[in-house]
Design a protein around this motif. Structure first.
Motif, PDB file in Angstrom:
ATOM      1  N   THR A  24      -1.714   2.214   1.876  1.00 57.56           N
ATOM      2  CA  THR A  24      -2.991   2.983   1.769  1.00 57.56           C
ATOM      3  C   THR A  24      -3.025   3.417   3.401  1.00 57.56           C
ATOM      4  OG1 THR A  24      -4.400   1.180   2.477  1.00 57.56           O
ATOM      5  CG2 THR A  24      -4.070   1.566  -0.026  1.00 57.56           C
ATOM      6  N   CYS A  25      -3.805   4.752   3.302  1.00 61.38           N
ATOM      7  CA  CYS A  25      -4.104   5.127   4.740  1.00 61.38           C
ATOM      8  C   CYS A  25      -4.513   4.048   5.647  1.00 61.38           C
ATOM      9  CB  CYS A  25      -4.487   6.295   4.706  1.00 61.38           C
ATOM     10  SG  CYS A  25      -3.605   7.785   4.346  1.00 61.38           S
ATOM     11  N   ASN A  26      -5.656   3.206   4.973  1.00 64.92           N
ATOM     12  CA  ASN A  26      -6.247   2.161   5.740  1.00 64.92           C
ATOM     13  C   ASN A  26      -5.389   1.115   6.510  1.00 64.92           C
ATOM     14  OD1 ASN A  26      -8.853   3.194   5.546  1.00 64.92           O
ATOM     15  ND2 ASN A  26      -9.328   2.022   3.651  1.00 64.92           N
ATOM     16  N   SER A  29      -3.661   3.043   9.192  1.00 67.32           N
ATOM     17  CA  SER A  29      -4.414   3.255  10.547  1.00 67.32           C
ATOM     18  C   SER A  29      -4.553   1.987  10.998  1.00 67.32           C
ATOM     19  CB  SER A  29      -5.905   3.836   9.939  1.00 67.32           C
ATOM     20  OG  SER A  29      -6.665   3.898  11.046  1.00 67.32           O
ATOM     21  N   THR A  68       3.639   8.257   1.414  1.00 66.33           N
ATOM     22  CA  THR A  68       2.206   7.903   1.900  1.00 66.33           C
ATOM     23  C   THR A  68       1.883   7.617   3.324  1.00 66.33           C
ATOM     24  OG1 THR A  68       1.745   7.384  -0.275  1.00 66.33           O
ATOM     25  CG2 THR A  68       0.043   6.631   1.237  1.00 66.33           C
ATOM     26  N   CYS A  72      -0.064   9.831   5.947  1.00 68.75           N
ATOM     27  CA  CYS A  72      -1.358   9.244   6.729  1.00 68.75           C
ATOM     28  C   CYS A  72      -1.056   9.255   8.227  1.00 68.75           C
ATOM     29  CB  CYS A  72      -1.271   7.799   6.279  1.00 68.75           C
ATOM     30  SG  CYS A  72      -1.771   7.434   4.623  1.00 68.75           S
ATOM     31  N   THR A  75      -1.646  12.848   9.331  1.00 65.62           N
ATOM     32  CA  THR A  75      -3.256  13.036   9.343  1.00 65.62           C
ATOM     33  C   THR A  75      -3.707  12.304  10.674  1.00 65.62           C
ATOM     34  OG1 THR A  75      -3.430  13.019   7.187  1.00 65.62           O
ATOM     35  CG2 THR A  75      -5.436  12.624   8.000  1.00 65.62           C
TER      36      THR A  75
END
Length: 115
Positions: A24-26, A29, A68, A72, A75
């Motif tokens: 996931t992007c979380n 990050s 993904t 991410c 982004t």
């Protein structure tokens, strides 16, 4: 009818297993957050930064995971804006002794990544 039910159960289990491992992007990050000082100013990435990069790389097991993570990262880089040094971003994996299958760059076509 029983074989259809079994097939449905197997399909659902496969989807659960696949979705349980998706990046996931979380996660991306959180993994690269300690890298921001290096990405902005250079020098040497912190130990926490390199641990995050290595962990992220080990979590990305499939082509979809790598795509993904790549999207991410792009982004996140756009969110950092002009304070991001693109050369530092591109050199981060090597500085952390981590081999990833694509260049960290805003120009990277994440959809072309094959793993």
């Amino acid at each position: 009818m029983a074989s259809v039910k079994v097939a449905c159960v197997v399909a659902v289990l496969c989807m659960v297993v696949v979705s349980a491992h998706a990046i996931t992007c979380n996660q991306v990050s959180s993994a690269v957050a300690p890298c921001l000082p290096y990405l902005r100013s250079g020098g040497k990435p912190s130990g926490l930064c390199c641990q995050g990069v290595a962990k992220l790389n080990s979590q990305a097991k499939t082509t979809a995971d790598h795509r993904t993570a790549c999207n991410c990262l792009k982004t996140l880089a756009k969110g950092v804006g002009s304070s991001l040094n693109p050369n530092n971003a591109a050199s981060l994996p090597a500085k952390c002794n981590v081999n990833i299958p694509y260049k960290i760059s805003l120009s990277t076509n994440c959809n072309s990544i094959q793993f």
